[in-house]
Write a protein that holds these residues in place. Structure first.
Motif, short mmCIF file in Angstrom:
data_model
loop_
_atom_site.label_atom_id
_atom_site.label_comp_id
_atom_site.label_asym_id
_atom_site.label_seq_id
_atom_site.Cartn_x
_atom_site.Cartn_y
_atom_site.Cartn_z
N ILE A 49 0.06 -4.34 -3.03
CA ILE A 49 -0.98 -5.00 -2.22
C ILE A 49 -1.45 -6.24 -2.96
CG2 ILE A 49 -3.34 -4.87 -1.40
CD1 ILE A 49 -2.97 -2.28 -0.40
N GLU A 82 1.10 -7.13 2.11
CA GLU A 82 2.20 -6.56 1.33
C GLU A 82 3.12 -7.65 0.81
OE1 GLU A 82 3.40 -2.35 3.07
OE2 GLU A 82 2.81 -3.76 4.62
N PRO A 104 -1.80 -3.14 5.55
CA PRO A 104 -0.62 -2.81 4.73
C PRO A 104 -0.26 -1.33 4.85
CG PRO A 104 -2.12 -4.20 3.49
CD PRO A 104 -2.82 -3.86 4.78
#
Lengths: 210, 210
Positions: free
Chosen positions: A62, A73, B12
């Motif tokens: 992250i 990402e 994410p």
């Protein structure tokens, strides 16, 4: 180490450690932490391991998007990378979670910019701690090319958020044709009777013609 | 996999997985789960890892005490192993967490017996699923030697708990001189005005002379 003043260790060490860690989370007090820990003991090993592993792997890969500073990402987040979003509008938010909320509403189709906080002098958070310079850079940079026509400031409607909105608005006004702020007023499904005075004042100020 | 109906993955994957796992916990809805996950991203790696590891290590070495069925790190739990506890009283509880609550009160100095639930026919929980036979065995077994003089039934004051208390009371009455039940009544610090009818009826029934 014993959690209560008794002569014996009534909670196994591993459980006590989990309770201690859970208590550190926001909104989870000692009682909720105990309840969660004892719940987890009775849960399938598989589920507990899945939760544990997802925590350990949480931060792997992250990073901040280099354009909007949303969590991502990859170097560029999915929203910044998307070709189907409107380049003319930038919505400025305090936190990545705000993006999730706005996306859930589903009406905004522009890009975002995450400040990562709001100006809070008492807590030592000034504009330098926020991604304000990066916003200005972004507006300057793309001004000629992408033609940003509107910046919507969507900071929280509280003291810090309002101060931040005012501060940013002043700075960016010369850079962009239109700077707007999310409307304040009665929440939908709410009740005039139960609205606080400040919200009601704002709703009156911001009243709109049919 | 995407949590919201947008064309892009706005959260994410690792965060989304954590949210999914957190949502499985009791009392944690989708919004709390998101809030916790985004809070954890901003937290020190060390704290997140500590929480993750304490989850993975939670069940290692936890077993049921072979006497009272409390959670324990060894064959016999700390309370059963303690020499300073009174052998004459056994307090019967539904869950290990109830022991923690009673120990916190600090006035009970006897031993415990954990049923691991309450009789709930609708959920398919009968006496066979609980540690009832083990309680009777324990009372029979130690009857002559340790001389248990009182069993205090401390199941929850709700439908299942009351049914369980009644069931056990009938079974063990021939085995022990005195079987008691925790008092029901007004909670301390409470308000007569706000008490529900059932609690108030119980408080009246159980009234005590000065």
């Amino acid at each position: 180490m014993a959690r209560y003043d008794t002569d014996v260790q009534i909670i196994p060490t591993s459980v006590e450690r989990l309770i201690t860690e859970l208590e550190k989370l926001p909104g989870i007090g000692p009682k909720s932490a105990s309840r969660l820990a004892f719940y987890l003991i009775k849960t399938d090993n598989q589920d507990v391991d899945a939760l544990g592993n997802s925590l350990l792997e949480l931060k792997q890969g992250i990073q901040h998007c280099r354009t909007c500073f949303n969590f991502s990402e990859s170097e560029t987040c999915a929203i910044c990378a998307s070709a189907s979003r409107d380049d003319h509008q930038i919505c400025v938010v305090e936190d990545p979670l705000d993006i999730v909320a706005i996306e859930r509403a589903g009406t905004f189709k522009g890009r975002y910019h995450v400040l990562h906080g709001a100006i809070a002098p008492i807590e030592g958070v000034g504009p330098e701690q926020l991604k304000v310079a990066e916003l200005i850079e972004r507006l300057k940079d793309v001004d000629g090319k992408a033609g940003i026509t509107e910046v919507i400031i969507a900071t929280n409607p509280n003291l810090e958020g309002e101060a931040t909105a005012l501060y940013i608005q002043k700075l960016i006004k010369p850079l962009v044709p239109k700077v707007t702020r999310l409307a304040s007023g009665l929440p939908m499904g709410g009740d005039v009777e139960y609205a606080d005075e400040l919200t009601l004042s704002r709703a009156l100020e911001g009243r709109q013609e049919f």
